[in-house]
Design a protein around this motif. Structure first.
Motif, PDB file in Angstrom:
ATOM      1  N   ALA A  17      35.437  12.305  55.041  1.00  0.00           N
ATOM      2  CA  ALA A  17      34.910  12.235  56.307  1.00  0.00           C
ATOM      3  C   ALA A  17      33.633  12.085  56.369  1.00  0.00           C
ATOM      4  CB  ALA A  17      35.490  13.663  56.906  1.00  0.00           C
ATOM      5  N   ALA A  18      32.631  13.065  55.467  1.00  0.00           N
ATOM      6  CA  ALA A  18      31.194  12.888  55.573  1.00  0.00           C
ATOM      7  C   ALA A  18      30.700  11.337  55.167  1.00  0.00           C
ATOM      8  CB  ALA A  18      30.652  13.866  54.351  1.00  0.00           C
ATOM      9  N   LEU A  19      31.342  10.684  54.522  1.00  0.00           N
ATOM     10  CA  LEU A  19      30.786   9.274  54.339  1.00  0.00           C
ATOM     11  C   LEU A  19      31.308   8.311  55.793  1.00  0.00           C
ATOM     12  CD1 LEU A  19      31.551   8.122  50.541  1.00  0.00           C
ATOM     13  CD2 LEU A  19      29.481   8.400  51.773  1.00  0.00           C
ATOM     14  N   ARG A  20      32.231   8.658  56.126  1.00  0.00           N
ATOM     15  CA  ARG A  20      32.585   7.964  57.484  1.00  0.00           C
ATOM     16  C   ARG A  20      31.700   8.175  58.529  1.00  0.00           C
ATOM     17  NH1 ARG A  20      37.834   9.770  57.012  1.00  0.00           N
ATOM     18  NH2 ARG A  20      37.993  10.217  59.248  1.00  0.00           N
ATOM     19  N   GLU A  21      31.204   9.392  58.331  1.00  0.00           N
ATOM     20  CA  GLU A  21      30.130   9.789  59.393  1.00  0.00           C
ATOM     21  C   GLU A  21      28.865   9.024  59.153  1.00  0.00           C
ATOM     22  OE1 GLU A  21      30.485  11.552  62.177  1.00  0.00           O
ATOM     23  OE2 GLU A  21      28.457  12.242  62.745  1.00  0.00           O
ATOM     24  N   ALA A  22      28.333   8.811  57.942  1.00  0.00           N
ATOM     25  CA  ALA A  22      27.165   8.591  57.642  1.00  0.00           C
ATOM     26  C   ALA A  22      26.714   7.381  57.929  1.00  0.00           C
ATOM     27  CB  ALA A  22      26.819   8.659  56.065  1.00  0.00           C
ATOM     28  N   ASP A  23      25.446   6.959  57.973  1.00  0.00           N
ATOM     29  CA  ASP A  23      24.770   5.847  58.277  1.00  0.00           C
ATOM     30  C   ASP A  23      24.024   5.311  56.946  1.00  0.00           C
ATOM     31  OD1 ASP A  23      23.046   3.574  58.894  1.00  0.00           O
ATOM     32  OD2 ASP A  23      22.695   4.531  60.857  1.00  0.00           O
ATOM     33  N   ARG A  24      24.797   4.138  56.466  1.00  0.00           N
ATOM     34  CA  ARG A  24      24.360   3.577  55.206  1.00  0.00           C
ATOM     35  C   ARG A  24      22.820   3.436  55.117  1.00  0.00           C
ATOM     36  NH1 ARG A  24      28.871  -0.158  52.038  1.00  0.00           N
ATOM     37  NH2 ARG A  24      29.815   0.850  53.836  1.00  0.00           N
ATOM     38  N   ASP A  25      22.477   2.812  56.112  1.00  0.00           N
ATOM     39  CA  ASP A  25      20.767   2.370  56.654  1.00  0.00           C
ATOM     40  C   ASP A  25      19.952   3.310  56.505  1.00  0.00           C
ATOM     41  OD1 ASP A  25      21.728  -0.190  56.561  1.00  0.00           O
ATOM     42  OD2 ASP A  25      21.908  -0.191  58.541  1.00  0.00           O
ATOM     43  N   THR A  26      20.197   4.713  56.682  1.00  0.00           N
ATOM     44  CA  THR A  26      19.243   5.735  56.840  1.00  0.00           C
ATOM     45  C   THR A  26      19.579   7.039  56.056  1.00  0.00           C
ATOM     46  OG1 THR A  26      20.306   6.379  58.708  1.00  0.00           O
ATOM     47  CG2 THR A  26      18.573   5.075  59.090  1.00  0.00           C
ATOM     48  N   ASP A  27      20.733   7.112  55.755  1.00  0.00           N
ATOM     49  CA  ASP A  27      21.196   8.461  55.144  1.00  0.00           C
ATOM     50  C   ASP A  27      21.094   8.489  53.658  1.00  0.00           C
ATOM     51  OD1 ASP A  27      21.445   9.586  57.498  1.00  0.00           O
ATOM     52  OD2 ASP A  27      23.575   9.299  57.885  1.00  0.00           O
ATOM     53  N   VAL A  28      21.124   9.583  52.738  1.00  0.00           N
ATOM     54  CA  VAL A  28      21.045   9.660  51.634  1.00  0.00           C
ATOM     55  C   VAL A  28      22.369  10.525  50.890  1.00  0.00           C
ATOM     56  CG1 VAL A  28      19.888  10.572  49.612  1.00  0.00           C
ATOM     57  CG2 VAL A  28      18.740   9.575  51.510  1.00  0.00           C
ATOM     58  N   VAL A  29      23.175   9.727  50.337  1.00  0.00           N
ATOM     59  CA  VAL A  29      24.231  10.470  49.605  1.00  0.00           C
ATOM     60  C   VAL A  29      23.677  11.315  48.428  1.00  0.00           C
ATOM     61  CG1 VAL A  29      26.322  10.121  48.457  1.00  0.00           C
ATOM     62  CG2 VAL A  29      25.778   8.625  50.265  1.00  0.00           C
ATOM     63  N   ILE A  30      24.109  12.573  48.364  1.00  0.00           N
ATOM     64  CA  ILE A  30      24.061  13.259  47.142  1.00  0.00           C
ATOM     65  C   ILE A  30      25.052  13.742  46.406  1.00  0.00           C
ATOM     66  CG2 ILE A  30      21.786  14.261  48.021  1.00  0.00           C
ATOM     67  CD1 ILE A  30      22.905  16.856  48.731  1.00  0.00           C
ATOM     68  N   MET A  31      25.105  13.862  45.134  1.00  0.00           N
ATOM     69  CA  MET A  31      26.180  14.184  44.391  1.00  0.00           C
ATOM     70  C   MET A  31      25.447  14.947  42.963  1.00  0.00           C
ATOM     71  SD  MET A  31      28.764  10.822  44.128  1.00  0.00           S
ATOM     72  CE  MET A  31      29.844  11.813  43.334  1.00  0.00           C
ATOM     73  N   ALA A  32      26.075  16.039  42.705  1.00  0.00           N
ATOM     74  CA  ALA A  32      25.451  16.504  41.604  1.00  0.00           C
ATOM     75  C   ALA A  32      26.554  17.615  40.735  1.00  0.00           C
ATOM     76  CB  ALA A  32      24.345  17.764  42.260  1.00  0.00           C
ATOM     77  N   GLU A  33      26.150  17.303  39.285  1.00  0.00           N
ATOM     78  CA  GLU A  33      26.869  18.035  38.227  1.00  0.00           C
ATOM     79  C   GLU A  33      25.819  19.344  38.008  1.00  0.00           C
ATOM     80  OE1 GLU A  33      26.594  15.439  34.920  1.00  0.00           O
ATOM     81  OE2 GLU A  33      27.477  13.926  35.846  1.00  0.00           O
ATOM     82  N   VAL A  34      26.725  20.638  38.344  1.00  0.00           N
ATOM     83  CA  VAL A  34      26.018  21.658  38.651  1.00  0.00           C
ATOM     84  C   VAL A  34      26.464  22.733  37.670  1.00  0.00           C
ATOM     85  CG1 VAL A  34      24.708  21.136  40.796  1.00  0.00           C
ATOM     86  CG2 VAL A  34      26.905  22.184  40.918  1.00  0.00           C
TER      87      VAL A  34
END
Ligand code: FAD
Ligand code: DLZ
Ligand code: SF4
Length: 508
Positions: A17-34
């Motif tokens: 859902a979060a990716l479908r909502e996102a704008d590929r041109d302006t938004d930044v995807v974050i993923m983290a091994e924590v």
């Protein structure tokens, strides 16, 4: 202004859902091994390696698709150590003022995101067939939340294995045809195995260095770690095992750890597969005449019935669900859950397999390790944390209702109308464990008796007030009452002696 788009380790789908909502041109995807996610229970090294490798490959795919992905590796300098910490760090780095997330599958992380100083907008996780609202509406006003009724509604909703408004082949449920032992069956090929590539090898080194001391064998590591591979594993299962899935669904064999099971839950739960594609593959095989109805129906029931129902229960019951202890069981989890060092051959096999594979199939989880924990009165929270740690498919939304609810009756009967307990006879009927056991399944009490036998009766005796009037258990209580006083006493003495030795840490 860019926003942060959070993708968690079990949300590895470009349709999340979060990716479908996102704008590929302006938004930044974050993923983290924590560390916070890797340490909150001592996860099996294979589970951590699977998720980190799948996360890294998914991040690379998103980058190829044109996303700006900021990926934090566990050993990166500046790793904030937790998901909210990483959100803050990336917000400072990018100037983002808000974060879009897909609702996590554990209350623990939902509340951590709610408390994050940067506003986190949580979208519904719509990878499931049944939304929270729909489950609420289904549950509203019902005296009992029985899976079977929920499942029928899901069949009607999806149209899977339906002929108009009637179930295919005239019955909703073919479970009675699914209780055969596997003794004498032709061998099963087992799940598809994948050779580690460079990404996986790199993760294996990291996991060995950081989590090598956790319970569980890391190598050989053969899991799929990307969608393409998981799809091949699905086709392999449909072709080689599904036709016999129904027949031997409840069976257990010493020398076959997977039988006709799909071993797809870890891929489905992490987002590498969808329930829709799994069900479509099964229905196609059924309609082509390659798979009998008891297999197709039995399998579909697990996916659109049990899996969705369990998720509904977890979110409906709220954050305290994993702490429930309706039977007030307090005994510590025996060491052999971590060592497999017990003379009970069934338990030793289920635990050793769990250690080696981060996998055990349903009946091993329910009728061996779960059944023993319930009969022996082990503290449900300790059992819950064990299951959450040791299986590659374990997240609280699916693990807790299975453990606290289905297996341990610690929710007081929300998931099950009676506890799943059995003596050694059931295990002997469904497996070949007993013939290699130091205990004798035919002996009910005293020297050499199978512990499941006397613990079973002692459990019923201990909880007579709660279960004595349950119509589904009346027959067992009648049998117990008809036993001679001497036999009952010998049974209870055996149980007391065994449980005393268990609590003292003696080898059993
Ligand atoms: P198969 O036997 O091939 O079944 C097909 C699919 O149906 C599974 O992949 C799974 O997605 C689904 N499924 C089957 N039964 C259930 C169920 N009871 N609840 C939810 N989904 C189900 N499943 C998890 O995914 N994660 C867990 O942490 C987990 N913990 C469990 C703990 C206990 C005590 C018990 C009794 C069951 C638990 N299960 C859990 C359910 C089930 O045992 C696993 O889904 C199954 O063993 C996974 O192996 P498989 O993919 O080969 O399943
Ligand atoms: C299980 C797990 C582990 C071991 N590590 C991570 C991680 O480092 N980063 C991450 O985003 N997710 C991880 N996960 C999965 C999360 O624990 C999972 O998203 C929550 O438990 C909610 O289901
Ligand atoms: Fe398990 Fe009892 Fe059979 Fe031994 S005899 S394998 S303890 S059921």
């Amino acid at each position: 202004m860019s926003r942060l788009i959070l993708v968690l380790g079990d949300q590895l789908s470009d349709q999340i859902a979060a990716l479908r909502e996102a704008d590929r041109d302006t938004d930044v995807v974050i993923m983290a091994e924590v560390a916070a996610e890797a340490d909150y229970v001592p996860h099996h090294p294979k589970k951590i390696a699977f998720l980190f490798a799948a996360m890294r490959k998914f991040a690379a795919k998103l980058r190829d698709d044109g996303w700006d992905v900021r990926y934090t590796r566990l050993d990166d300098d500046g790793n904030a150590g937790s998901i909210p910490g990483e959100i803050l760090r990336r917000a400072e780095e990018t100037g983002a003022k808000e974060c879009i997330a897909t609702e996590p599958g554990e209350w623990r992380l939902i509340s951590a995101l709610e408390d994050c100083p940067i506003p986190v907008h949580m979208m519904q996780d719509d990878r499931f067939l049944c939304s929270h609202r729909e489950f609420e509406e289904w549950a509203e006003g019902r005296k009992e939340l029985r899976m079977e009724w929920f499942y029928r509604d899901m069949r009607r909703k999806t149209g899977l294995l339906m002929e108009g408004d009637k179930p295919a082949c005239g019955k909703w449920n073919f479970d009675h045809e699914n209780r055969k032992p596997a003794k004498g069956e032709d061998p099963f090929p087992g799940p598809m195995r994948f050779t580690p590539d460079e990404t996986v090898e790199e993760v294996l080194d990291l996991v060995e260095a950081r989590f090598g001391g956790n319970f569980g064998t890391l190598c050989p590591f053969w899991f799929a770690t990307e969608t393409g591979q998981a799809r091949r594993a699905l086709s392999h299962f449909v072709r080689t095992a599904l036709p016999r899935f129904g027949d031997v669904q409840d069976a257990m064999l010493e020398d076959d750890r997977f039988l006709a099971h799909s071993v797809l839950s870890m891929y489905l739960n992490a987002g590498l597969l969808t329930w829709q594609e799994i069900c479509a593959a099964v229905v196609d095989a059924f309609e082509a005449g390659d798979v009998p109805i008891n297999a197709a129906e039995g399998f579909i029931r697990q996916i659109i019935g049990w899996r969705e129902y369990m998720r509904g229960i977890y979110f409906r019951e709220g954050p305290d669900y994993p702490k429930r202890n309706a039977l007030n069981h307090q005994r510590r989890l025996p060491d052999f859950y971590w060592t497999a060092d017990t003379d009970m051959n069934c338990v030793a096999h289920a635990v050793a397999q769990t250690r080696d594979e981060a996998y055990a199939h349903h009946i091993q989880r329910l009728m061996v390790t779960g059944n023993f924990a319930l009969l022996a009165g082990i503290d449900p929270h300790e059992v819950h944390e064990w299951y959450l740690a040791v299986y590659a498919d374990a997240y609280e939304w699916v693990e807790a209702p299975n453990v606290i609810g289905m297996s341990l009756f610690a929710d007081g009967g929300i998931v099950g109308s009676k506890p799943y307990v059995s003596g050694g006879n059931y295990i002997n009927k469904m497996s070949d464990y007993c013939r290699g056991c130091r205990y004798d399944v035919a002996v009910k009490q005293g020297e050499g008796a199978c512990p499941f036998n006397f613990l079973y009766w002692a459990f019923l005796h201990r909880h007579r007030d709660r279960f004595g009037k349950n119509p589904r258990m009346a027959q067992m209580y009648r049998t117990w009452s008809r036993m001679s006083d001497d036999k009952r006493k010998a049974t209870l003495d055996s149980a007391e002696d065994f449980l005393g030795r268990l609590s003292s840490g003696d080898h059993v």
